[in-house]
Write an enzyme that holds these catalytic residues in place. Structure first.
Site, PDB file in Angstrom:
ATOM      1  N   TRP A  35      13.024  -9.573 -41.564  1.00  0.00           N
ATOM      2  CA  TRP A  35      14.079  -9.437 -40.565  1.00  0.00           C
ATOM      3  C   TRP A  35      14.124 -10.693 -39.691  1.00  0.00           C
ATOM      4  O   TRP A  35      13.124 -11.102 -39.108  1.00  0.00           O
ATOM      5  CB  TRP A  35      13.875  -8.194 -39.695  1.00  0.00           C
ATOM      6  CG  TRP A  35      15.077  -7.963 -38.834  1.00  0.00           C
ATOM      7  CD1 TRP A  35      15.194  -8.239 -37.507  1.00  0.00           C
ATOM      8  CD2 TRP A  35      16.346  -7.458 -39.266  1.00  0.00           C
ATOM      9  NE1 TRP A  35      16.474  -7.928 -37.078  1.00  0.00           N
ATOM     10  CE2 TRP A  35      17.200  -7.451 -38.144  1.00  0.00           C
ATOM     11  CE3 TRP A  35      16.845  -7.019 -40.494  1.00  0.00           C
ATOM     12  CZ2 TRP A  35      18.518  -7.013 -38.196  1.00  0.00           C
ATOM     13  CZ3 TRP A  35      18.163  -6.588 -40.553  1.00  0.00           C
ATOM     14  CH2 TRP A  35      18.984  -6.584 -39.418  1.00  0.00           C
ATOM     15  N   ILE A  36      15.282 -11.306 -39.624  1.00  0.00           N
ATOM     16  CA  ILE A  36      15.466 -12.523 -38.842  1.00  0.00           C
ATOM     17  C   ILE A  36      16.027 -12.133 -37.477  1.00  0.00           C
ATOM     18  O   ILE A  36      17.003 -11.379 -37.388  1.00  0.00           O
ATOM     19  CB  ILE A  36      16.467 -13.475 -39.545  1.00  0.00           C
ATOM     20  CG1 ILE A  36      16.061 -13.702 -41.009  1.00  0.00           C
ATOM     21  CG2 ILE A  36      16.578 -14.793 -38.797  1.00  0.00           C
ATOM     22  CD1 ILE A  36      17.222 -14.184 -41.892  1.00  0.00           C
ATOM     23  N   PRO A  70      18.947 -15.866 -31.917  1.00  0.00           N
ATOM     24  CA  PRO A  70      18.903 -15.964 -30.448  1.00  0.00           C
ATOM     25  C   PRO A  70      20.051 -15.233 -29.756  1.00  0.00           C
ATOM     26  O   PRO A  70      19.893 -14.742 -28.641  1.00  0.00           O
ATOM     27  CB  PRO A  70      18.950 -17.481 -30.187  1.00  0.00           C
ATOM     28  CG  PRO A  70      19.445 -18.102 -31.448  1.00  0.00           C
ATOM     29  CD  PRO A  70      19.029 -17.193 -32.563  1.00  0.00           C
ATOM     30  N   THR A 104      28.743  -7.621 -48.119  1.00  0.00           N
ATOM     31  CA  THR A 104      29.804  -8.060 -47.201  1.00  0.00           C
ATOM     32  C   THR A 104      30.395  -9.398 -47.653  1.00  0.00           C
ATOM     33  O   THR A 104      31.612  -9.594 -47.633  1.00  0.00           O
ATOM     34  CB  THR A 104      29.242  -8.194 -45.763  1.00  0.00           C
ATOM     35  OG1 THR A 104      28.674  -6.936 -45.392  1.00  0.00           O
ATOM     36  CG2 THR A 104      30.325  -8.573 -44.778  1.00  0.00           C
ATOM     37  N   GLU A 121      25.982 -15.881 -41.073  1.00  0.00           N
ATOM     38  CA  GLU A 121      24.621 -16.283 -40.698  1.00  0.00           C
ATOM     39  C   GLU A 121      23.627 -15.983 -41.821  1.00  0.00           C
ATOM     40  O   GLU A 121      22.745 -16.776 -42.071  1.00  0.00           O
ATOM     41  CB  GLU A 121      24.225 -15.660 -39.340  1.00  0.00           C
ATOM     42  CG  GLU A 121      23.529 -14.319 -39.343  1.00  0.00           C
ATOM     43  CD  GLU A 121      24.454 -13.126 -39.501  1.00  0.00           C
ATOM     44  OE1 GLU A 121      25.387 -13.156 -40.331  1.00  0.00           O
ATOM     45  OE2 GLU A 121      24.212 -12.108 -38.809  1.00  0.00           O
ATOM     46  N   ASP A 139      22.793 -14.209 -45.820  1.00  0.00           N
ATOM     47  CA  ASP A 139      23.103 -13.568 -47.099  1.00  0.00           C
ATOM     48  C   ASP A 139      21.967 -12.596 -47.364  1.00  0.00           C
ATOM     49  O   ASP A 139      20.858 -13.010 -47.710  1.00  0.00           O
ATOM     50  CB  ASP A 139      23.193 -14.644 -48.195  1.00  0.00           C
ATOM     51  CG  ASP A 139      23.448 -14.047 -49.579  1.00  0.00           C
ATOM     52  OD1 ASP A 139      23.271 -12.825 -49.762  1.00  0.00           O
ATOM     53  OD2 ASP A 139      23.815 -14.822 -50.480  1.00  0.00           O
ATOM     54  N   ASP A 140      22.260 -11.311 -47.146  1.00  0.00           N
ATOM     55  CA  ASP A 140      21.223 -10.281 -47.290  1.00  0.00           C
ATOM     56  C   ASP A 140      21.475  -9.499 -48.583  1.00  0.00           C
ATOM     57  O   ASP A 140      21.033  -9.904 -49.657  1.00  0.00           O
ATOM     58  CB  ASP A 140      21.237  -9.395 -46.040  1.00  0.00           C
ATOM     59  CG  ASP A 140      20.157  -8.336 -46.059  1.00  0.00           C
ATOM     60  OD1 ASP A 140      19.099  -8.591 -46.652  1.00  0.00           O
ATOM     61  OD2 ASP A 140      20.359  -7.250 -45.471  1.00  0.00           O
TER      62      ASP A 140
HETATM   63  P1  G4P Z   1      25.690  -9.879 -46.661  1.00  0.00           P
HETATM   64  O1  G4P Z   1      26.834  -9.608 -47.593  1.00  0.00           O
HETATM   65  O2  G4P Z   1      25.971 -11.085 -45.792  1.00  0.00           O
HETATM   66  O3  G4P Z   1      24.384  -9.958 -47.366  1.00  0.00           O
HETATM   67  O4  G4P Z   1      25.620  -8.748 -45.605  1.00  0.00           O
HETATM   68  P2  G4P Z   1      25.164  -7.171 -45.702  1.00  0.00           P
HETATM   69  O5  G4P Z   1      26.365  -6.385 -46.081  1.00  0.00           O
HETATM   70  O6  G4P Z   1      23.939  -7.038 -46.506  1.00  0.00           O
HETATM   71  O7  G4P Z   1      24.749  -6.826 -44.233  1.00  0.00           O
HETATM   72  C1  G4P Z   1      25.224  -7.553 -43.248  1.00  0.00           C
HETATM   73  C2  G4P Z   1      24.829  -7.059 -41.887  1.00  0.00           C
HETATM   74  O8  G4P Z   1      23.400  -6.990 -41.740  1.00  0.00           O
HETATM   75  C3  G4P Z   1      25.312  -8.131 -40.984  1.00  0.00           C
HETATM   76  O9  G4P Z   1      25.597  -7.665 -39.708  1.00  0.00           O
HETATM   77  C4  G4P Z   1      24.097  -9.032 -40.903  1.00  0.00           C
HETATM   78  O10 G4P Z   1      24.174  -9.790 -39.738  1.00  0.00           O
HETATM   79  C5  G4P Z   1      22.982  -8.002 -40.843  1.00  0.00           C
HETATM   80  N1  G4P Z   1      21.669  -8.541 -41.256  1.00  0.00           N
HETATM   81  C6  G4P Z   1      21.129  -8.543 -42.491  1.00  0.00           C
HETATM   82  N2  G4P Z   1      19.906  -9.094 -42.471  1.00  0.00           N
HETATM   83  C7  G4P Z   1      19.675  -9.457 -41.179  1.00  0.00           C
HETATM   84  C8  G4P Z   1      18.545 -10.066 -40.505  1.00  0.00           C
HETATM   85  O11 G4P Z   1      17.513 -10.402 -41.099  1.00  0.00           O
HETATM   86  N3  G4P Z   1      18.676 -10.254 -39.180  1.00  0.00           N
HETATM   87  C9  G4P Z   1      19.799  -9.893 -38.468  1.00  0.00           C
HETATM   88  N4  G4P Z   1      19.805 -10.136 -37.168  1.00  0.00           N
HETATM   89  N5  G4P Z   1      20.883  -9.311 -39.070  1.00  0.00           N
HETATM   90  C10 G4P Z   1      20.797  -9.095 -40.403  1.00  0.00           C
HETATM   91  P3  G4P Z   1      26.819  -6.737 -39.379  1.00  0.00           P
HETATM   92  O12 G4P Z   1      26.259  -5.420 -39.022  1.00  0.00           O
HETATM   93  O13 G4P Z   1      27.823  -6.799 -40.461  1.00  0.00           O
HETATM   94  O14 G4P Z   1      27.480  -7.383 -38.165  1.00  0.00           O
HETATM   95  P4  G4P Z   1      27.039  -8.427 -37.071  1.00  0.00           P
HETATM   96  O15 G4P Z   1      25.647  -8.111 -36.672  1.00  0.00           O
HETATM   97  O16 G4P Z   1      27.137  -9.766 -37.751  1.00  0.00           O
HETATM   98  O17 G4P Z   1      27.992  -8.237 -35.999  1.00  0.00           O
HETATM   99 MG    MG Z   2      24.238  -8.591 -37.717  1.00  0.00          MG
END
Ligand code: G4P
Ligand code: MG
Length: 174
Positions: free
Chosen positions: A154-155, A158, A105, A98, A100-101
């Site tokens: 921060w996004i 839904p 990951t 979803e 790219d932060d």
């Molecule tokens: P990246 O490589 O894709 O940039 O990922 P990064 O390691 O920086 O961090 C990824 C985690 O942080 C992901 O969730 C991602 O969904 C969440 N994240 C980063 N920015 C945002 C944002 O603006 N809004 C939301 N809702 N989430 C964000 P995760 O903890 O790995 O797992 P999951 O939530 O997908 O289950």
């Molecule tokens: Mg997440």
């Protein structure tokens, strides 16, 4: 409680972003054999994408943050496609997430998947945050598809909403 400093999106808006993304992917001629979704945020976008690019979806789960929302030393596999890893060899892969932060990951997943010798690998994300990235997209990745470029905010997706009506309302007033 809705926070006006955050960016809220509706399923409808995301569906349209996915449709546009699929059109961009098709316009380059990239025709994947398989989709790999990074969980959990990539699951629903990958399923929406399947409506336009109908390929099998494999899923992987990576955790990079601990229970206190602090980054770990390195991403860890929560779930991996061990039994189908060998199906990636010689195939064209489209990795879907979803957002790219930090890119940490994404880089981790891309390198792991590349080690299984796909014929080609590309990545598609709904949103890219314009910020200094800690991870890199490896050179072997042939395309990097983005639905929308966003600033570093921060996004709110839904599928994370506890109150979906409030989410919809916020999504339409921004
Ligand atoms: P990246 O490589 O894709 O940039 O990922 P990064 O390691 O920086 O961090 C990824 C985690 O942080 C992901 O969730 C991602 O969904 C969440 N994240 C980063 N920015 C945002 C944002 O603006 N809004 C939301 N809702 N989430 C964000 P995760 O903890 O790995 O797992 P999951 O939530 O997908 O289950
Ligand atoms: Mg997440």
């Amino acid at each position: 409680m809705a926070d006006p400093a955050k960016f809220y999106l509706s399923y409808n808006q995301i569906h349209k972003t996915v449709k546009r993304l699929s059109e961009e992917i098709k316009s380059t001629g990239y025709d994947p054999d398989v989709i790999v979704a990074i969980g959990t945020g990539g699951f629903i976008p990958a399923r929406m994408l399947k409506t336009y690019i109908n390929r099998p979806i494999y899923t992987v789960g990576i955790s990079y943050y601990d229970e206190n929302d602090k980054p770990k030393d390195a991403p860890e596999k929560v779930q991996w496609i061990d039994e189908v890893e060998n199906k990636l060899e010689g195939r064209k892969v489209l990795l879907v997430d979803e957002v790219d932060d930090s890119r940490i990951t994404l880089e981790y997943c891309l390198r792991e998947l590349l080690s299984h010798k796909p014929a080609e690998i590309s990545v598609a994300v709904l949103h890219n945050k314009n910020k200094l990235k800690e991870g890199v997209i490896p050179d072997e990745v042939s395309h990097y598809f983005v639905g929308n470029e966003l600033e570093d905010i921060w996004i709110c997706y839904p599928w994370d909403a506890v109150d979906i009506d409030e989410q919809e309302k916020m999504a339409h007033t921004q």
